[in-house]
Structures are given as structure tokens and as C-alpha cells.
Design an enzyme around this catalytic site. Structure first.
Site, short mmCIF file in Angstrom:
data_model
loop_
_atom_site.label_atom_id
_atom_site.label_comp_id
_atom_site.label_asym_id
_atom_site.label_seq_id
_atom_site.Cartn_x
_atom_site.Cartn_y
_atom_site.Cartn_z
N ASN A 70 0.82 -1.22 0.00
CA ASN A 70 0.00 0.00 0.00
C ASN A 70 0.85 1.27 0.00
O ASN A 70 0.35 2.35 0.23
CB ASN A 70 -0.91 0.02 1.23
CG ASN A 70 -1.84 -1.18 1.26
OD1 ASN A 70 -2.38 -1.59 0.24
ND2 ASN A 70 -2.03 -1.76 2.43
N HIS A 102 -14.18 -1.57 6.23
CA HIS A 102 -13.06 -2.33 6.76
C HIS A 102 -13.43 -3.06 8.06
O HIS A 102 -14.22 -2.56 8.87
CB HIS A 102 -11.92 -1.35 7.04
CG HIS A 102 -10.60 -1.98 7.30
ND1 HIS A 102 -10.11 -2.16 8.56
CD2 HIS A 102 -9.67 -2.48 6.45
CE1 HIS A 102 -8.91 -2.72 8.49
NE2 HIS A 102 -8.63 -2.92 7.22
N GLU A 105 -16.25 4.61 2.98
CA GLU A 105 -14.82 4.81 2.76
C GLU A 105 -14.60 5.74 1.57
O GLU A 105 -15.38 5.73 0.62
CB GLU A 105 -14.12 3.46 2.52
CG GLU A 105 -14.15 2.59 3.76
CD GLU A 105 -13.34 1.30 3.65
OE1 GLU A 105 -12.58 1.13 2.68
OE2 GLU A 105 -13.45 0.46 4.57
N SER A 128 -10.96 -0.41 0.15
CA SER A 128 -9.67 -1.06 0.25
C SER A 128 -9.51 -2.28 -0.65
O SER A 128 -8.40 -2.59 -1.07
CB SER A 128 -9.39 -1.45 1.71
OG SER A 128 -10.39 -2.31 2.20
N ASP A 174 -13.86 6.79 6.28
CA ASP A 174 -12.58 6.12 6.50
C ASP A 174 -11.80 6.30 5.20
O ASP A 174 -12.15 5.72 4.17
CB ASP A 174 -12.82 4.63 6.81
CG ASP A 174 -11.51 3.85 6.96
OD1 ASP A 174 -10.47 4.29 6.42
OD2 ASP A 174 -11.54 2.77 7.57
N HIS A 208 -7.29 4.79 2.17
CA HIS A 208 -6.67 4.64 0.84
C HIS A 208 -6.76 5.88 -0.02
O HIS A 208 -6.23 5.90 -1.13
CB HIS A 208 -7.28 3.43 0.12
CG HIS A 208 -7.00 2.16 0.85
ND1 HIS A 208 -5.84 1.44 0.69
CD2 HIS A 208 -7.73 1.51 1.78
CE1 HIS A 208 -5.86 0.39 1.49
NE2 HIS A 208 -7.00 0.41 2.17
N LYS A 215 -0.19 3.69 4.79
CA LYS A 215 -0.35 3.36 3.37
C LYS A 215 0.41 4.40 2.54
O LYS A 215 1.63 4.35 2.52
CB LYS A 215 -1.84 3.24 3.08
CG LYS A 215 -2.32 1.89 3.65
CD LYS A 215 -3.75 1.76 3.99
CE LYS A 215 -3.94 0.37 4.62
NZ LYS A 215 -5.11 0.32 5.51
C1 PLP Z 1 -5.64 -0.40 6.58
C2 PLP Z 1 -7.01 0.09 6.91
C3 PLP Z 1 -7.39 0.38 8.22
C4 PLP Z 1 -6.48 0.09 9.38
O1 PLP Z 1 -5.42 0.97 9.42
P1 PLP Z 1 -4.04 0.51 10.10
O2 PLP Z 1 -3.36 1.79 10.39
O3 PLP Z 1 -3.33 -0.35 9.14
O4 PLP Z 1 -4.43 -0.22 11.36
C5 PLP Z 1 -8.64 0.91 8.43
N1 PLP Z 1 -9.51 1.11 7.42
C6 PLP Z 1 -9.18 0.82 6.15
C7 PLP Z 1 -10.16 1.06 5.07
C8 PLP Z 1 -7.93 0.28 5.85
O5 PLP Z 1 -7.62 -0.05 4.60
#
Ligand code: PLP
Length: 391
Positions: A46, A136, A178, A182, A207, A210, A242
């Protein structure tokens, strides 16, 4: 015997093609990873902007270590909150146009904290979380472990979301989606989500794990790119592990939200603050992105990949992001295809149930600005050959 079902459970996973194992990365640089002594082009990270190895980021991290030491030494509420953390929060708040920001050690913790704090002891207990089906796992687990009722709507299906909301009249409602999904790489219909959340007097949470770092002139993600105000999206979550190339996460919103999280979010209060050096390196990375040309390079690579794939007769999904899924639909075939790609020097993620719904097992190809045109051509050639060999 206690826990003697562990072996049976693992056996079942293996039989069904769902056993997960880890690969040890021995060496990694410039888009190449070495695993079990063999080298591969890495299309499963990522690190969308190649920032994990950016010299200034690393240098800043080292300087931060000298200034602040290795770890923060305590919870942020004790002595773990430093000027480095404060500076990163202030930068994010300013460029996201939010009143305040709070750092977390991971996106996983941030999502859990948000759900448990907003639907915790001061909430009357009849709250509602309405979430996209493809949210997620960290958010879904948080939503299931708080005092809210969780309702999910079909992925990006606003009609279904409307139906779900029409049936409920809870006092507090959080609608969650989101910025860039993801596993599918597509985006949420943000205008409609905003209208829906306002019509239902709810909060919209995004969220943006990405989107953050990749989108927006200042790399602030979907909120900046689509100019979403705090009033439209009262809660933005983003991560640094990421595109930003470090680790950790943040929540951005009103001062009241952040003050409440400081007081009530157990993932924040009872956890050692991220190392200050990590906060400094993260801030440097964010300041570096806008003038670096990396975002444009990534967009060019996405275009190249999609054009080449089309020429090679590969069927892609509609994703315009760095996440390019190739749908297979069967776990064993997905693994076989990933193995066939490995044999050709290409490392991609084989994503299976339960990470994605059954029958949507897939290869998850992630592109980075650090891939060259030749890397992408090699990927597409290998994909075409591997598909012929396996199917
Ligand atoms: C990776 C991810 C998370 C978690 O984040 P980390 O910092 O890796 O714990 C939360 N939500 C989404 C959509 C993700 O892709």
C-alpha cells in the site's frame, strides 16, 4: 483439553482453501521484494507513493530519534504527547479544514475508538450505525462492540441505504463509508451520502485510509479532493501506514469530538503514544508529497496499467485508484493464479473470503508511483500468461 479445537479449525480452513500463512520479506527496495531467496516485483504493497524509502522521511525520522528518543514512553495523557505530535495534528487540522485532530497508533484502533466512544457510556443507548457493506473489518468490529445497532447497506447502494435509514429514528446516527474502498478501489457516492446524512440529521464518517496521501493537492485525501467541509463530513479518519509510508492514524472533526475522544477513547487513553520521531517523519512526508510529482506519477501508472490490460484482453473492474482488483471468484484458483505470477517474478495479493465476500476471491494489484513503465508491462504480460496457464 483446553482449546483442542484449534487444530481442527485450522484443518478445516486448509481444506476449504482459506488457510492464511505469512511470507517473510528478506529484503525490499525500489519496488523489488526478496522472499525465500527469490526476487519479485512488488504489486502488493500500500506504499502508493514509494515514500517508505524517501530519504528526507528517513532522515527526519533519525533526527526525531536523536531529539525525542525511540519511543514516547507513556500514554498521551501522561507524558507521551510531545510537540512533534502536536505539530502533526495542527498541520492536519489546518489543511483538512477541521477544528481539531487526534492521532492514533493505527487505523484499526481509531475506528474502534470512534465507535466505542460515540456509542458508549454517555450515549442513551439507542444509537444507530449505518455502514457500507464493504467497510473495513476494524470499523465493523468497532460497530459491533459498542452500544449502537449496526445496519449495513449493500456496497454503494444509496437506495438500500435510504431504506435502512427510513425504518429507524434513533437519536444519534452515524453513517459510515470509505473514501476509496480497500479491496475494490472504487469510491463512495459522496454527494448522495452527504445529502442522506443531512436529511436524517446524522453524522457522516469517512474512512479514508486509501485516499489520504494520494488525493488532494495537499495530499489530504478525499475530503480535500472533493472539498468536503466539516459540516458535510463531521468525522474523517485517515492512516499513515499506506500512501504516507510511515504508520499510525488520525481522526479529524470538531473540537468537541476530539476533546471527547481524549477523555473517553480507551484506545487513546490506555495506549502508549506513537513514537514522536514517527510523528515528525509523517509530517515531513505529508509536506513532501505536494511538490514531489509522486501523485501524478501514480495516476500515470494507473492509466498505463489499465490501457495495457485492455490491450491484453484482461477484464478489469471500474477502479480508477491504485487498487486494481482482478476478480477470480474461487479461492483455489486465486491462489493458483498468484502462484503462477510468482513463478514469473510478480508478487500480488491473493485476497479470499472472509476478507472479501464468498465467490469474489480476487487478485488485488496495487500500483505505486515507484513502479516504472517496464514494471507495469511485465505485470500485464505475466497476468495474461498466468491466466492462460491456470484457467
Ligand atoms: C488499513 C485500513 C485500516 C487500518 O489501518 P491501520 O493503520 O493499518 O491499522 C482501516 N480502514 C481501512 C479502510 C484500511 O484499509
Amino acid at each position: 483439553m483446553a482449546f483442542d479445537w484449534l487444530d481442527t479449525a485450522l484443518d478445516h480452513k486448509k481444506q476449504d482453501g482459506y488457510l492464511r500463512t505469512r511470507a517473510v520479506v528478506e529484503y525490499e527496495k525500489d519496488g523489488i521484494i526478496c522472499i525465500n531467496g527469490a526476487h519479485y516485483l512488488n504489486f502488493a504493497s500500500n506504499d502508493y507513493l514509494g515514500l517508505r524509502h524517501e530519504e528526507g522521511v528517513l532522515q527526519t525520522w533519525v533526527e526525531g530519534l536523536a531529539q525525542f528518543g525511540g519511543g514516547s514512553g507513556a500514554s498521551p495523557l501522561v507524558t507521551g504527547y510531545t510537540q512533534a505530535h502536536q505539530a502533526l495534528e495542527a498541520y492536519l487540522a489546518e489543511h483538512l479544514n477541521r477544528e481539531a485532530v487526534l492521532l492514533f497508533n493505527s487505523g484499526f484502533a481509531a475506528n474502534q475508538a470512534v465507535c466505542q466512544a460515540l456509542f458508549g457510556q454517555h450515549n442513551s443507548g439507542d444509537g444507530l450505525i449505518v455502514a457500507d457493506k464493504y467497510m473495513h473489518a476494524s470499523f465493523i468490529d468497532g460497530a459491533l462492540s459498542c452500544n449502537a445497532t449496526l445496519k449495513r447497506f449493500r456496497h454503494n447502494d444509496m437506495q438500500h441505504a435510504r431504506q435502512v435509514l427510513a425504518k429507524h429514528h434513533e437519536a444519534d446516527c452515524l453513517i459510515a463509508s470509505e473514501g476509496v474502498f480497500s479491496m475494490d478501489g472504487d469510491s463512495a457516492p459522496l454527494d448522495e451520502l452527504i445529502a442522506l446524512s443531512q436529511a436524517h440529521n446524522s453524522w457522516l464518517m469517512l474512512d479514508d485510509a486509501h485516499g489520504f496521501g494520494v488525493l488532494g493537492a495537499r495530499a489530504m485525501g478525499s475530503a480535500e479532493h472533493y472539498q468536503l467541509s466539516q459540516q458535510q463530513v463531521p468525522l474523517v479518519m485517515g492512516t499513515f501506514g499506506k500512501a504516507v509510508g510511515t504508520a499510525g492514524a488520525f481522526v479529524a472533526g470538531s473540537q468537541a469530538l476530539i476533546d471527547y475522544l481524549v477523555n473517553e477513547a480507551r484506545h487513546y487513553i490506555y495506549s502508549t503514544a506513537m513514537p514522536p520521531a514517527q510523528a515528525l517523519a509523517t509530517l515531513y512526508a505529508l509536506q513532501h508529497i505536494p511538490g514531489s510529482g509522486r501523485q501524478q506519477q501514480l495516476q500515470d501508472n494507473i492509466t498505463t496499467f489499465r490501457q495495457r490490460s485492455e490491450q491484453a484482453g484482461l477484464v478489469l473492474s471500474a477502479s480508477a485508484s491504485a487498487i486494481q482488483p482482478v476478480m477470480i471468484g474461487d479461492p483455489d484458483q486465486t491462489l493458483a493464479l498468484a502462484d503462477a505470477l510468482k513463478a514469473r517474478g510478480i508478487w500480488v495479493g491473493a485476497i479470499r473470503y472472509p476478507t472479501v465476500p464468498k465467490t469474489t476471491d480476487r487478485l488485488r494489484i496495487t500500483l505505486s508511483s515507484s513502479h516504472t513503465r517496464r514494471d507495469i508491462e511485465a505485470l500485464v504480460d505475466a497476468l495474461a500468461l498466468a491466466r492462460e496457464a491456470v484457467t
